[in-house]
Motif scaffolding. Structure first.
Motif, PDB file in Angstrom:
ATOM      1  N   PRO A  70       0.827  -1.208   0.000  1.00  0.00           N
ATOM      2  CA  PRO A  70       0.000   0.000   0.000  1.00  0.00           C
ATOM      3  C   PRO A  70       0.863   1.260   0.000  1.00  0.00           C
ATOM      4  O   PRO A  70       1.839   1.362   0.746  1.00  0.00           O
ATOM      5  N   LEU A  71       0.474   2.226  -0.828  1.00  0.00           N
ATOM      6  CA  LEU A  71       1.296   3.409  -1.092  1.00  0.00           C
ATOM      7  C   LEU A  71       0.423   4.647  -1.106  1.00  0.00           C
ATOM      8  O   LEU A  71      -0.633   4.667  -1.755  1.00  0.00           O
ATOM      9  N   LEU A  72       0.873   5.690  -0.410  1.00  0.00           N
ATOM     10  CA  LEU A  72       0.225   6.995  -0.433  1.00  0.00           C
ATOM     11  C   LEU A  72       1.268   8.054  -0.748  1.00  0.00           C
ATOM     12  O   LEU A  72       2.261   8.184  -0.025  1.00  0.00           O
ATOM     13  N   GLY A  73       1.073   8.797  -1.830  1.00  0.00           N
ATOM     14  CA  GLY A  73       1.921   9.932  -2.163  1.00  0.00           C
ATOM     15  C   GLY A  73       1.209  11.227  -1.832  1.00  0.00           C
ATOM     16  O   GLY A  73       0.044  11.413  -2.222  1.00  0.00           O
ATOM     17  N   ILE A  74       1.881  12.104  -1.105  1.00  0.00           N
ATOM     18  CA  ILE A  74       1.297  13.382  -0.696  1.00  0.00           C
ATOM     19  C   ILE A  74       2.038  14.510  -1.397  1.00  0.00           C
ATOM     20  O   ILE A  74       3.258  14.621  -1.273  1.00  0.00           O
ATOM     21  N   CYS A  75       1.322  15.330  -2.140  1.00  0.00           N
ATOM     22  CA  CYS A  75       1.844  16.501  -2.847  1.00  0.00           C
ATOM     23  C   CYS A  75       3.000  16.088  -3.768  1.00  0.00           C
ATOM     24  O   CYS A  75       2.785  15.449  -4.784  1.00  0.00           O
ATOM     25  N   ARG A  76       4.237  16.423  -3.430  1.00  0.00           N
ATOM     26  CA  ARG A  76       5.381  15.955  -4.210  1.00  0.00           C
ATOM     27  C   ARG A  76       5.322  14.437  -4.410  1.00  0.00           C
ATOM     28  O   ARG A  76       5.648  13.929  -5.485  1.00  0.00           O
ATOM     29  N   GLY A  77       4.890  13.708  -3.385  1.00  0.00           N
ATOM     30  CA  GLY A  77       4.823  12.266  -3.485  1.00  0.00           C
ATOM     31  C   GLY A  77       3.910  11.802  -4.601  1.00  0.00           C
ATOM     32  O   GLY A  77       4.209  10.821  -5.296  1.00  0.00           O
ATOM     33  N   MET A  78       2.784  12.487  -4.804  1.00  0.00           N
ATOM     34  CA  MET A  78       1.907  12.154  -5.920  1.00  0.00           C
ATOM     35  C   MET A  78       2.592  12.457  -7.243  1.00  0.00           C
ATOM     36  O   MET A  78       2.482  11.696  -8.212  1.00  0.00           O
ATOM     37  N   GLN A  79       3.349  13.544  -7.299  1.00  0.00           N
ATOM     38  CA  GLN A  79       4.039  13.916  -8.533  1.00  0.00           C
ATOM     39  C   GLN A  79       5.131  12.903  -8.879  1.00  0.00           C
ATOM     40  O   GLN A  79       5.283  12.519 -10.044  1.00  0.00           O
ATOM     41  N   VAL A  80       5.885  12.453  -7.878  1.00  0.00           N
ATOM     42  CA  VAL A  80       6.916  11.445  -8.138  1.00  0.00           C
ATOM     43  C   VAL A  80       6.272  10.147  -8.603  1.00  0.00           C
ATOM     44  O   VAL A  80       6.764   9.489  -9.527  1.00  0.00           O
ATOM     45  N   LEU A  81       5.167   9.764  -7.989  1.00  0.00           N
ATOM     46  CA  LEU A  81       4.437   8.569  -8.434  1.00  0.00           C
ATOM     47  C   LEU A  81       4.059   8.692  -9.900  1.00  0.00           C
ATOM     48  O   LEU A  81       4.258   7.754 -10.685  1.00  0.00           O
ATOM     49  N   ASN A  82       3.514   9.827 -10.293  1.00  0.00           N
ATOM     50  CA  ASN A  82       3.102  10.015 -11.683  1.00  0.00           C
ATOM     51  C   ASN A  82       4.294   9.912 -12.635  1.00  0.00           C
ATOM     52  O   ASN A  82       4.207   9.277 -13.691  1.00  0.00           O
ATOM     53  N   VAL A  83       5.418  10.502 -12.267  1.00  0.00           N
ATOM     54  CA  VAL A  83       6.606  10.469 -13.128  1.00  0.00           C
ATOM     55  C   VAL A  83       7.185   9.058 -13.195  1.00  0.00           C
ATOM     56  O   VAL A  83       7.588   8.589 -14.272  1.00  0.00           O
ATOM     57  N   VAL A  84       7.249   8.356 -12.073  1.00  0.00           N
ATOM     58  CA  VAL A  84       7.740   6.977 -12.080  1.00  0.00           C
ATOM     59  C   VAL A  84       6.909   6.120 -13.028  1.00  0.00           C
ATOM     60  O   VAL A  84       7.430   5.212 -13.692  1.00  0.00           O
ATOM     61  N   CYS A  85       5.618   6.421 -13.140  1.00  0.00           N
ATOM     62  CA  CYS A  85       4.729   5.672 -14.025  1.00  0.00           C
ATOM     63  C   CYS A  85       4.747   6.199 -15.460  1.00  0.00           C
ATOM     64  O   CYS A  85       3.928   5.759 -16.280  1.00  0.00           O
ATOM     65  N   GLY A  86       5.660   7.114 -15.757  1.00  0.00           N
ATOM     66  CA  GLY A  86       5.818   7.584 -17.125  1.00  0.00           C
ATOM     67  C   GLY A  86       5.108   8.872 -17.454  1.00  0.00           C
ATOM     68  O   GLY A  86       5.078   9.292 -18.627  1.00  0.00           O
ATOM     69  N   GLY A  87       4.537   9.545 -16.470  1.00  0.00           N
ATOM     70  CA  GLY A  87       3.838  10.798 -16.705  1.00  0.00           C
ATOM     71  C   GLY A  87       4.742  12.005 -16.628  1.00  0.00           C
ATOM     72  O   GLY A  87       5.947  11.893 -16.399  1.00  0.00           O
TER      73      GLY A  87
END
Length: 251
Positions: A110-127
């Motif tokens: 289970p993973l929760l990205g907050i602010c920057r964390g959401m942005q890093v998640l999106n980039v790791v997934c190719g966004g």
């Protein structure tokens, strides 16, 4: 009695001063993050940057992962030149958090990205990211003011994980960001917007959730309580199983 789940929280690398010491490098995270975990039923474990190949081993000892807010991700990771307002000062954290996210996605943790964390998640997934939201959104309500969080409305998308956690048609959240998701990463879907159209939450398989606002700065525990429940249900994979996946690094 089952133990409370261990929730890893990524940290800042900054220079800090205390007692007789001045401008010493430290790994820290605002106490609101650890209180957010604790008040939601979890045990916070701070994760300073480490060698990225160790991310699977670290996550094997945890039940869930939180990627905290902080400075901007280096836009080189999503193939863009740096905007004049992009503040990049944490290369070790960039690599480490990307490795943690890749390891969590691979292991189904289970993973929760907050602010920057959401942005890093999106980039790791190719966004990709919008590097300075005020260039495209007017008036800008997302950034708050120096040293103070702002507030604005978000609208969860019905039928999503987040929409189930926050069933209101609209709610007001604490906010402080000048970047946002642009092109959505592979395997992710949008689960909340701001009234101006800015993407405010994304989610992926299992319990993989990113929110652009700062829930730890408010009193609403529902998102973290859901992460704790997911962590309690899933627990971690055996260490041997995670190590068998091999090293996970930022590509």
């Amino acid at each position: 009695m089952d133990r409370r789940p261990f929730i890893g929280v990524s940290t800042y690398l900054v220079d800090a001063s205390w007692s007789d010491w001045r401008d010493r490098p430290v790994a820290l995270v605002p106490d609101r993050y650890t209180a957010y975990v604790r008040n939601s039923g979890g045990i916070a474990v701070l994760l300073p940057p480490d060698a990225p190949e160790r991310a699977p081993e670290v996550l094997a000892r945890l039940d869930a992962l939180v990627i905290a807010g902080g400075p901007d991700l280096d836009p080189a990771y999503y193939g863009q030149p740096r905007h004049p307002r992009t503040e990049v000062d944490s290369p070790e954290r960039d690599v480490w958090e990307a490795a943690l996210i890749r390891a969590a996605l691979a292991a189904g943790i289970p993973l929760l990205g907050i602010c920057r964390g959401m942005q890093v998640l999106n980039v790791v997934c190719g966004g990709t990211l919008l590097q300075h939201l005020p260039d495209v959104v007017s008036p800008d309500v997302h950034g708050g003011s120096p040293g103070k969080y702002g507030e604005h409305a978000v609208r969860p998308v019905p039928g999503t994980l987040l929409g189930g956690l926050l069933p209101e048609s609209e709610l007001t959240v604490p906010t402080f960001h000048h970047q946002a998701v642009d092109r959505l990463g592979d395997g992710l879907r949008v689960s909340a917007h701001a009234p101006d159209g800015t993407i405010e939450a994304v989610e992926g398989p299992g319990f993989t959730l990113g929110v652009q606002w700062h829930p730890e700065q408010g009193e609403d525990l529902r998102v973290m309580q859901a992460l704790v429940r997911a962590a309690t249900a899933a627990r971690t994979m055996p260490l041997e199983a995670v190590e068998a996946m091999g090293a996970v690094v930022l590509g």
